[in-house]
Design an enzyme around this catalytic site. Structure first.
Site, PDB file in Angstrom:
ATOM      1  N   HIS A   1       0.790  -1.233   0.000  1.00  0.00           N
ATOM      2  CA  HIS A   1       0.000   0.000   0.000  1.00  0.00           C
ATOM      3  C   HIS A   1       0.813   1.269   0.000  1.00  0.00           C
ATOM      4  O   HIS A   1       0.247   2.357  -0.009  1.00  0.00           O
ATOM      5  CB  HIS A   1      -0.901   0.059   1.227  1.00  0.00           C
ATOM      6  CG  HIS A   1      -2.128  -0.780   1.098  1.00  0.00           C
ATOM      7  ND1 HIS A   1      -3.290  -0.318   0.548  1.00  0.00           N
ATOM      8  CD2 HIS A   1      -2.349  -2.062   1.443  1.00  0.00           C
ATOM      9  CE1 HIS A   1      -4.196  -1.277   0.564  1.00  0.00           C
ATOM     10  NE2 HIS A   1      -3.646  -2.359   1.104  1.00  0.00           N
TER      11      HIS A   1
ATOM     12  N   LYS B   1     -14.886   7.887  -4.843  1.00  0.00           N
ATOM     13  CA  LYS B   1     -16.201   8.179  -4.258  1.00  0.00           C
ATOM     14  C   LYS B   1     -16.747   9.496  -4.812  1.00  0.00           C
ATOM     15  O   LYS B   1     -17.925   9.607  -5.151  1.00  0.00           O
ATOM     16  CB  LYS B   1     -16.098   8.277  -2.729  1.00  0.00           C
ATOM     17  CG  LYS B   1     -15.612   7.015  -2.037  1.00  0.00           C
ATOM     18  CD  LYS B   1     -15.277   7.311  -0.557  1.00  0.00           C
ATOM     19  CE  LYS B   1     -14.464   6.199   0.057  1.00  0.00           C
ATOM     20  NZ  LYS B   1     -13.819   6.601   1.337  1.00  0.00           N
TER      21      LYS B   1
ATOM     22  N   THR C   1      -8.883   6.339  -2.606  1.00  0.00           N
ATOM     23  CA  THR C   1     -10.221   5.811  -2.910  1.00  0.00           C
ATOM     24  C   THR C   1     -11.255   6.920  -2.745  1.00  0.00           C
ATOM     25  O   THR C   1     -12.329   6.855  -3.339  1.00  0.00           O
ATOM     26  CB  THR C   1     -10.592   4.630  -1.997  1.00  0.00           C
ATOM     27  OG1 THR C   1     -10.329   4.988  -0.639  1.00  0.00           O
ATOM     28  CG2 THR C   1      -9.806   3.384  -2.369  1.00  0.00           C
TER      29      THR C   1
ATOM     30  N   LYS D   1      -0.313  14.563   1.287  1.00  0.00           N
ATOM     31  CA  LYS D   1      -1.632  14.846   0.721  1.00  0.00           C
ATOM     32  C   LYS D   1      -1.837  16.351   0.485  1.00  0.00           C
ATOM     33  O   LYS D   1      -2.787  16.767  -0.165  1.00  0.00           O
ATOM     34  CB  LYS D   1      -2.727  14.279   1.634  1.00  0.00           C
ATOM     35  CG  LYS D   1      -2.738  12.735   1.671  1.00  0.00           C
ATOM     36  CD  LYS D   1      -3.783  12.225   2.650  1.00  0.00           C
ATOM     37  CE  LYS D   1      -3.814  10.711   2.778  1.00  0.00           C
ATOM     38  NZ  LYS D   1      -4.583  10.047   1.703  1.00  0.00           N
TER      39      LYS D   1
ATOM     40  N   LYS E   1      -9.770  13.705   3.976  1.00  0.00           N
ATOM     41  CA  LYS E   1      -8.852  12.568   4.003  1.00  0.00           C
ATOM     42  C   LYS E   1      -7.955  12.733   5.216  1.00  0.00           C
ATOM     43  O   LYS E   1      -7.960  13.806   5.832  1.00  0.00           O
ATOM     44  CB  LYS E   1      -8.016  12.503   2.715  1.00  0.00           C
ATOM     45  CG  LYS E   1      -7.410  13.859   2.328  1.00  0.00           C
ATOM     46  CD  LYS E   1      -6.617  13.820   1.038  1.00  0.00           C
ATOM     47  CE  LYS E   1      -7.447  13.735  -0.205  1.00  0.00           C
ATOM     48  NZ  LYS E   1      -7.347  12.501  -0.948  1.00  0.00           N
ATOM     49  N   ARG E   2      -7.194  11.710   5.577  1.00  0.00           N
ATOM     50  CA  ARG E   2      -6.244  11.852   6.676  1.00  0.00           C
ATOM     51  C   ARG E   2      -5.372  13.077   6.437  1.00  0.00           C
ATOM     52  O   ARG E   2      -5.090  13.440   5.290  1.00  0.00           O
ATOM     53  CB  ARG E   2      -5.315  10.624   6.750  1.00  0.00           C
ATOM     54  CG  ARG E   2      -5.876   9.447   7.485  1.00  0.00           C
ATOM     55  CD  ARG E   2      -4.852   8.327   7.581  1.00  0.00           C
ATOM     56  NE  ARG E   2      -4.367   7.918   6.292  1.00  0.00           N
ATOM     57  CZ  ARG E   2      -3.076   7.973   5.902  1.00  0.00           C
ATOM     58  NH1 ARG E   2      -2.137   8.420   6.725  1.00  0.00           N
ATOM     59  NH2 ARG E   2      -2.724   7.562   4.699  1.00  0.00           N
TER      60      ARG E   2
HETATM   61  C1  LIG Z   1     -12.542   6.774   1.635  1.00  0.00           C
HETATM   62  C2  LIG Z   1     -12.104   7.212   2.968  1.00  0.00           C
HETATM   63  C3  LIG Z   1     -10.762   7.516   3.204  1.00  0.00           C
HETATM   64  C4  LIG Z   1      -9.700   7.464   2.115  1.00  0.00           C
HETATM   65  O1  LIG Z   1      -9.655   8.713   1.484  1.00  0.00           O
HETATM   66  P1  LIG Z   1      -8.423   9.123   0.529  1.00  0.00           P
HETATM   67  O2  LIG Z   1      -8.864  10.417  -0.048  1.00  0.00           O
HETATM   68  O3  LIG Z   1      -8.316   8.051  -0.500  1.00  0.00           O
HETATM   69  O4  LIG Z   1      -7.229   9.236   1.374  1.00  0.00           O
HETATM   70  C5  LIG Z   1     -10.389   7.938   4.454  1.00  0.00           C
HETATM   71  N1  LIG Z   1     -11.279   8.047   5.447  1.00  0.00           N
HETATM   72  C6  LIG Z   1     -12.593   7.771   5.260  1.00  0.00           C
HETATM   73  C7  LIG Z   1     -13.531   7.933   6.396  1.00  0.00           C
HETATM   74  C8  LIG Z   1     -13.046   7.339   4.021  1.00  0.00           C
HETATM   75  O5  LIG Z   1     -14.341   7.053   3.844  1.00  0.00           O
END
Ligand SMILES: *Cc1c(COP(=O)(O)O)cnc(C)c1O
Length: 808
Positions: A355, A655, A651, A549, A543-544
């Site tokens: 990952h 979404k 991911t 990022k 996101k985190r």
């Molecule tokens: C999808 C998701 C992530 C991953 O988000 P990225 O933008 O791909 O880092 C992190 N936290 C939650 C709660 C998510 O639903």
């Protein structure tokens, strides 16, 4: 399943009565939720048992997805949808004066993960069940999930997430399926029928108790199992011996140390790698999982020599990589298999998903720590490594440097990624670009050595949760336009893309987005008392929080835009609302400083009437799955702005695309594949190319000072970080300031101009609503390939060699 409203009402009233001796109009919302949850679980029970029976009777190959994290979120709504009874239940409850939406909102998230990696595991088990593949999750039942985030005075404050407080309606404790996991001790050689075996003596025994949750497939009869392990003290004769010597405090110590194992989820934090407790957790759920798989397998009557024909274990990152040595140990020491046979069975069974290429995130353990905690496992790894090194020398005589680079044990450390690669038949990256970098760069030695092991499986998301469940209005509109085949075959969404030229479809998609935005605006008003204009561009980065990022790039651009508006209040811009949501790992100081910066800038901008409401910034507290479900559908712009090559896949990007947001992104991770689908004309690409980044990383030469000295807009925002103009102490953001002007590995200033320019393109295109909506439709329509149903179909065919199975 099929159920009438009348029948459901009877069942539900009975359930409330039997659980809480309460009539509906007297019951609390929590009780009503708990009763509904336990009824839904009951509805799934028959198929759960049927599924198990059929798997064991027909001897189908079983997949086990081993993951230290399952970021599940809520289950009530998705279980109702997958059972196909949500509409009936909703109507029936309404007749009883109960709001299903309210009960669904009562459920607490199961937040057993940090972010993407854990959410991927949750999407995968949903897809596995929905496609009908015999496959199950194996992980940890943490007493406390990922912390709850509060923002106090602009700072992140962490509150323990005691998610089990009100009970968990979905799980079943399976005391009878407990297994013993052994730590410490001394391996002792024993002669057994002329064989030399090793047995552990004087070990610490810990009981692993499984809690099973049904994983309900979408409108099929499949109900698979998510098995999460909890640590409990063993109360057998062995331990009583210690305790009866009057060592009461030792007994208490033992209990505490045992319970610590499944107590907390570790934050994703590079500084934590030395923690022995984390290694203990990893071995704990891995060993327990393997024992439980072998117990089931042995009941099938097949030979252990055929294990890899009937069992596939996928390890999610290196956290469960110790599975390689644990499976070898059980086969060799307990099942008395010869080493070579055991090795062929082990590698045939295991497959590894990588990952990350962030070197600080590649797990390694000091030999001393490892050897003390898992002495027999360490011996086995030494033997695996001895043989592996022999093979390398055979292929590359005298290439000592290569051996040093590839060794599993090297420099006093055990390298878990190397163990996972050597001990698996498949190693996959999670997006095309990521896999390419693994093969050609990060893991080049290994991909040369094992060219056939490496493959790509681009991540995906379950379109059931991330579209059908979270965006009801768009879902019914898509279905009205193209029928509902896409729900089972997400690639059929492509038919929706074909409608992108239709003015009516464009108009309607725009209206749905506006409705969603209005809901978010209402929520923001209610929760934060900030007025936001639903007609402004909703630009969202959730996101985190991590330097790669680049939330910092986003907020610097906002500061710059604000500067330009202050200089010229009549500046003609499309009004904007910027949303952020992000948790920072508790000990990640730079990330926490970034949260404070975002909140400080937000305060300043939101309270400045001179910019006439053209700009708003909102930090949404406590980003988690249930919040993601509410806000992603409200985005016009999806910020996916990681430094190229650093985001393995992402991911969140998928979404947003599926909900008709346009991506503002670098050509990183799966953004590259989103770009392949929609093209330049339906996405806003900016930033350095991968070759530029790789060149800088290899040869150096990046000079942030150059940008600071030659670009007045950059100079101005950087100065503002430390000159008090933000209205806080000048020391508040000095770490961000110095990181950007120092050895910034993430090239923020380098990409600044290109990012601003992309933002300006967005500003222009947004003025043409018709065009914009067309682009949204294309994105929605092309998002089908990012359903995790496709990803899982590929894993199943190319790694697991399993196929869907109908349960009847
Ligand atoms: C999808 C998701 C992530 C991953 O988000 P990225 O933008 O791909 O880092 C992190 N936290 C939650 C709660 C998510 O639903």
């Amino acid at each position: 399943m099929n159920i009438t409203r009348e029948r459901f009402k009877q069942d539900y009233e009975q359930k409330l009565m039997s659980l809480f001796t309460e009539e509906i109009d007297k019951a609390s919302t929590l009780d009503k939720y708990l009763a509904l949850g336990s009824l839904v679980k009951e509805y799934s029970a028959k198929n759960w048992s049927k599924t198990k029976k059929q798997y064991s009777k027909d001897g189908d190959k079983q997949v086990y997805y081993f993951s230290m994290e399952f970021l599940i979120g809520r289950l009530l709504q998705s279980n109702l949808i997958n059972l196909g009874i949500r509409d009936t239940v909703k109507e029936a409850l309404a007749e009883l004066n109960v709001s299903l939406d309210e009960l669904e909102e009562t459920e607490v998230d199961a937040g057993l993960g940090n972010g993407g990696l854990g959410r991927l595991a949750a999407c995968f088990i949903d897809s596995i069940a929905s496609i009908g593949i015999p496959g199950h999750g194996n992980g940890m039942r943490y007493q406390y999930g990922f912390f709850e985030q509060k923002i106090v005075n602009g700072y992140q404050v962490e509150i323990p997430d005691n998610w089990l407080k009100e009970g968990n309606v979905w799980e079943t404790k399976r005391e009878d399926k407990s297994v013993i996991v052994k730590f410490y001790g001394t391996p002792k050689a024993v002669q057994n029928n002329g064989r030399l075996n090793f047995e552990l003596e004087n070990y610490e025994a810990i009981k692993a108790v499984p809690y099973d949750t049904p994983v309900i497939g979408y409108e099929n009869n499949t109900v698979n199992t998510l098995r999460l392990w909890s640590a409990e003290p063993v109360t057998n004769a062995f331990n009583f011996q210690i305790f009866s010597k009057g060592e009461y405090s030792k007994a208490v110590e033992y209990r505490t140390s045992v319970e610590a194992i499944s107590s907390v989820l570790y934050p994703d934090d590079s500084a934590e790698t030395g923690k022995i407790l984390r290694l203990k957790q990893q071995y704990f759920f891995t060993s327990a999982g393997i024992y439980s798989i072998l117990r089931t397998f042995k009941n099938s009557g097949h030979s252990l020599y055929d294990l890899d024909k009937y069992v596939a274990i996928q390890i999610n990152d290196t956290h469960p990589a110790v599975a390689v040595a644990e499976l070898m140990r059980i086969l060799v020491d307990e099942e008395e298999m010869g080493w070579d046979d055991a090795w062929s069975v082990t590698t045939g069974t295991l497959a590894y998903t990588n990952h990350t290429i962030l070197s600080e995130a590649l797990e390694k353990w000091p030999v001393q720590v490892f050897n003390k905690l898992l002495p027999r496992i360490y011996m086995i790894i030494e033997e695996i490594n001895r043989r592996f090194v022999g093979e390398i020398y055979q292929k590359h005589p005298n290439d000592h440097d290569r051996v040093r680079r590839m060794s599993i044990i090297e420099g006093g450390m055990v390298k878990m990624a190397h163990l996972a690669i050597v001990g698996s038949h498949s190693v996959n990256g999670v997006a095309t670009l990521h896999t390419e970098i693994l093969v050609n760069k990060e893991l080049r030695d290994f991909s040369e050595f094992y060219p056939r092991k490496f493959n790509n499986k681009t991540n995906g998301i379950t379109h059931r949760r991330w579209l059908i469940q979270s965006n009801e209005e768009l879902t019914s509109y898509i279905t009205k336009c193209i029928g509902d085949s896409w729900k089972k075959r997400p690639k059929d969404l492509a038919q929706f893309a074909e409608l992108s030229k239709d003015p009516l479809v464009r108009k309607r998609v725009g209206e749905i987005k506006l409705h969603n935005k209005q809901m978010l605006a209402d929520m923001v008003k209610k929760d934060y008392d900030i007025d936001v204009d639903p007609n402004s561009i909703f630009d969202i980065q959730v996101k985190r929080l991590h330097a790669y990022k680049r939330q910092v790039l986003n907020i610097l651009h906002i500061m710059d835009l604000y500067n330009r508006l202050k200089d010229n209040p009549d500046l003609d811009i499309s009004p904007r609302t910027y949303f952020f949501g992000a948790k920072s790992s508790p000990s990640y100081h730079l990330a926490k400083e970034t949260i404070k910066l975002i909140n400080t800038v937000a305060d300043k901008i939101n309270n400045d009437p001179s910019i006439k409401g053209k700009l708003k910034v909102v930090f949404l507290e406590n980003y988690r799955v249930s919040l993601a479900e509410k806000i992603i559908k409200c985005a016009d712009i999806s910020e996916q702005i990681s430094t190229t090559t650093f985001e393995a896949s992402g991911t969140g990007n998928m979404k947003f695309m599926m909900n008709g947001a346009l991506t503002l992104g670098t050509l990183d991770g799966a953004n590259v594949e989103i770009h392949d689908e929609v093209g330049d004309e339906n996405m806003f690409v900016f930033g350095m190319s991968k070759d530029e980044v790789l060149n800088y990383l290899k040869y150096g030469g990046y000079s942030p000072r150059h940008f600071y000295n030659t670009n007045s807009r950059i100079k101005r925002v950087l100065d503002q970080l430390v000159d008090g103009s933000l209205g806080v102490a000048t020391t508040e953001f000095r770490n961000i300031h110095s990181s950007l002007l120092g050895r910034d590995e993430y090239f923020v200033l380098k990409d600044f101009d290109s990012y601003c320019e992309a933002q300006e393109r967005i500003d222009k295109v947004f003025r043409d609503k018709d065009k914009w909506n067309e682009m949204c439709i294309v994105n929605i329509g092309k998002s089908g390939r990012f359903s995790s149903d496709n990803t899982i179909t590929e894993y199943s065919r190319e790694i697991w060699n399993t196929s869907p199975k109908e349960i009847h």
